[in-house]
Design an enzyme around this catalytic site. Structure first.
Site, mmCIF file in Angstrom:
data_model
loop_
_atom_site.group_PDB
_atom_site.id
_atom_site.type_symbol
_atom_site.label_atom_id
_atom_site.label_comp_id
_atom_site.label_asym_id
_atom_site.label_seq_id
_atom_site.Cartn_x
_atom_site.Cartn_y
_atom_site.Cartn_z
ATOM 1 N NE ARG A 1 17.499 -1.964 -23.119
ATOM 2 C CZ ARG A 1 18.460 -1.081 -22.833
ATOM 3 N NH1 ARG A 1 19.705 -1.320 -23.145
ATOM 4 N NH2 ARG A 1 18.173 0.051 -22.246
ATOM 5 C CG ASN B 1 15.832 -1.358 -26.105
ATOM 6 O OD1 ASN B 1 15.249 -2.291 -25.586
ATOM 7 N ND2 ASN B 1 15.995 -0.206 -25.494
#
Length: 77
Positions: free
Chosen positions: A4, A22
């Site tokens: 990320r 996520n």
């Protein structure tokens, strides 16, 4: 660096807006908006991701950017 955060770093370098987060199944969802060429570059990068990433699939869905409340910049959630 994690997926990320690496995605956010790459997207910011491409002047994109959006976020990477996520998902419960372990995947990462990326919403991005910006210039078409920059979006293509991010999509290409997502197929390999950062070093040590294990990318098994990339699904791309084009959405109307007017239907999303885009944050300023690009964030890792």
């Amino acid at each position: 660096m994690y997926f990320r955060a690496s995605t956010a770093e790459r997207a910011r370098a491409l002047a994109l807006r959006g976020h990477a987060q996520n998902e419960p199944d372990g995947s990462v969802l990326v919403h991005a908006a910006g210039e078409a060429a920059a979006l293509e570059q991010l999509i290409e990068w997502l197929y390999t991701g950062p070093p040590m990433a294990r990318v098994t699939a990339v699904d791309v869905e084009v959405i109307d950017p007017e239907t999303v409340d885009w944050p300023p910049g690009f964030q890792a959630r």
